[in-house]
Scaffold this active site. Structure first.
Site, PDB file in Angstrom:
ATOM      1  CD  GLU A  78      -4.087  -5.306  16.074  1.00  0.00           C
ATOM      2  OE1 GLU A  78      -4.749  -5.230  15.534  1.00  0.00           O
ATOM      3  OE2 GLU A  78      -4.077  -4.366  17.202  1.00  0.00           O
ATOM      4  NE  ARG A 112       0.349  -7.690  14.525  1.00  0.00           N
ATOM      5  CZ  ARG A 112      -0.710  -5.768  15.222  1.00  0.00           C
ATOM      6  NH1 ARG A 112       0.256  -5.227  14.902  1.00  0.00           N
ATOM      7  NH2 ARG A 112      -1.931  -6.080  14.809  1.00  0.00           N
ATOM      8  NE  ARG A 137       1.993   1.024  10.791  1.00  0.00           N
ATOM      9  CZ  ARG A 137       3.564   1.302  11.451  1.00  0.00           C
ATOM     10  NH1 ARG A 137       4.385   0.331  11.876  1.00  0.00           N
ATOM     11  NH2 ARG A 137       2.951   2.352  11.946  1.00  0.00           N
ATOM     12  CB  CYS A 172      -7.525  -5.093  12.883  1.00  0.00           C
ATOM     13  SG  CYS A 172      -8.049  -3.340  12.513  1.00  0.00           S
ATOM     14  CB  THR A 210      -6.382  -1.702   9.083  1.00  0.00           C
ATOM     15  OG1 THR A 210      -6.049  -2.278   9.790  1.00  0.00           O
ATOM     16  CG2 THR A 210      -7.539  -0.924   9.409  1.00  0.00           C
TER      17      THR A 210
END
Length: 370
Positions: A226, A230, A281, A272, A274
């Site tokens: 995405e 990551r 996260r 994103c 968010t």
């Protein structure tokens, strides 16, 4: 600032007209008023992003909770009239006049092992999204972009040492069977869901995508899923301090070799909204058979600590065998260590509730007559 061409404008206006007639609870629906639409519909970023690129996933999926992505870093400023209120609401209050605090990873010693209070946590992970300066995000990436970025990242990964050292493999060099095994072990990403597909985030798949694993699979790095990167530290059990320590060392080492995209106002920039700010996260997979039978109590406890509850297969998935994925919801407007502390404190409280329900059930059984 460039102007959108007439053909693209006609498509955008037609799609927005259809969207206005559709019922949706998304933040896109709430904040893309006709006035905001008319103000933004002609704008184009230097990379070629239009308003349509920002909202096409939300238009195609009215059941989205958010409904917008950012096709490049500039979109957050050029289309700020749309992003600002969405960011403010999602992150629990972050006005256009506020600025994300400076980077502060703190110390892992402030955290501990969440299984100290009982064997509830199955696994723990801390991950972050990172974008590389000089590249747009997935919807505007060319085949050449994917190849160049993958090579830049692979060179940086080769410099990791000690317990962080490992190997990088492009998806083009991994068999389908190997991919399925890695996915089943929660190590590898799948091709994007319908929300990412609609946002054009899966172009040229699987070119330019890959995975890095250290020797014991406790450091996992995804390339061009995405986001550009990551970075994930993970292991079985509940030792959040150990997981976070490894995470900080990996992010710091890669940040010394790759120029991460950063905004003084919004922190680390990601695809994103968010995932802005710290873009961190921190999560646990945790088995909660008592709370799992009364999701209302679980959701209420999570909300008090700004935590998100979902299934272990990721967003939009269901919990299996009363095992949930619980993570921090807020990433923007607080430091890295504050994100971790919020998650740590919240999961401790959820474990306390689960244990208290255990005791209550035990008392009920003792008081029953047979």
């Amino acid at each position: 600032m460039d102007q959108i061409d007439s053909t693209d404008l006609a498509v955008l206006e037609a799609e927005y007209k259809k969207f206005k007639a559709v019922k949706s609870r998304s933040l896109l629906k709430k904040y893309l008023t006709q006035d905001v639409f008319d103000k933004l519909k002609h704008r184009v970023t230097a990379s070629g992003a239009t308003l349509y690129d920002c909202i096409k996933s939300g238009l195609a999926n009215p059941d989205s909770s958010i409904g917008v992505y950012a096709p490049d870093a500039e979109s957050y400023t050029l289309f700020h009239e749309l992003y600002d209120p969405i960011i403010d609401e999602y992150h629990g209050g972050f006005s256009p006049k506020e600025y994300h605090p400076g980077i502060n990873f703190g110390t892992a010693d402030a955290l501990g092992d969440l299984n100290e209070w009982g064997n509830y946590v199955v696994s723990t992970r801390v991950r972050c999204a990172r974008s590389i300066e000089g590249y747009p995000f997935n919807p505007l990436m060319t085949s050449e972009h994917y190849a160049e970025l993958e090579q830049d990242v692979e060179n940086a990964l080769d410099m990791l040492d000690d317990d962080l050292a490992g190997y990088y493999r492009s998806l083009n060099r991994i068999t389908i069977q190997e991919q399925d095994e890695l996915i089943a072990g929660h190590l590898l990403f799948k091709r994007g869901d319908r929300f990412l597909e609609a946002a054009d985030a899966c172009r040229f798949w699987p070119d330019g995508r890959g995975i890095f694993l250290n020797s014991d699979n406790t450091l996992v790095i995804w390339v061009n899923e995405e986001d550009h990167l990551r970075i994930i530290s993970m292991q079985e059990g509940g030792d959040l301090a150990q997981v976070y320590d490894r995470f900080v060392r990996a992010v710091t080492a890669l940040g010394n070799r790759l120029p991460f995209s950063f905004s003084q106002r919004l922190g680390f920039l990601s695809f994103c909204p968010t995932n802005l700010g710290t873009a961190i996260r921190a999560s646990v997979h945790i088995r909660l058979p008592n709370l799992g039978k009364d999701k209302r109590i679980l959701e209420d406890a999570a909300d008090q600590f700004n935590l998100q509850v979902r299934g272990t297969a990721g967003e939009h998935s269901e919990a299996k065998d009363y095992t949930f994925d619980i993570s921090n919801r807020r990433r923007l407007g607080l430091t890295e260590i504050e994100c971790l502390q919020e998650m740590y404190d919240g999961v401790k409280e959820i474990i306390r509730l689960e244990k208290s329900m255990d005791k209550g059930n035990s008392r009920s059984r003792k008081n029953s007559t047979y």
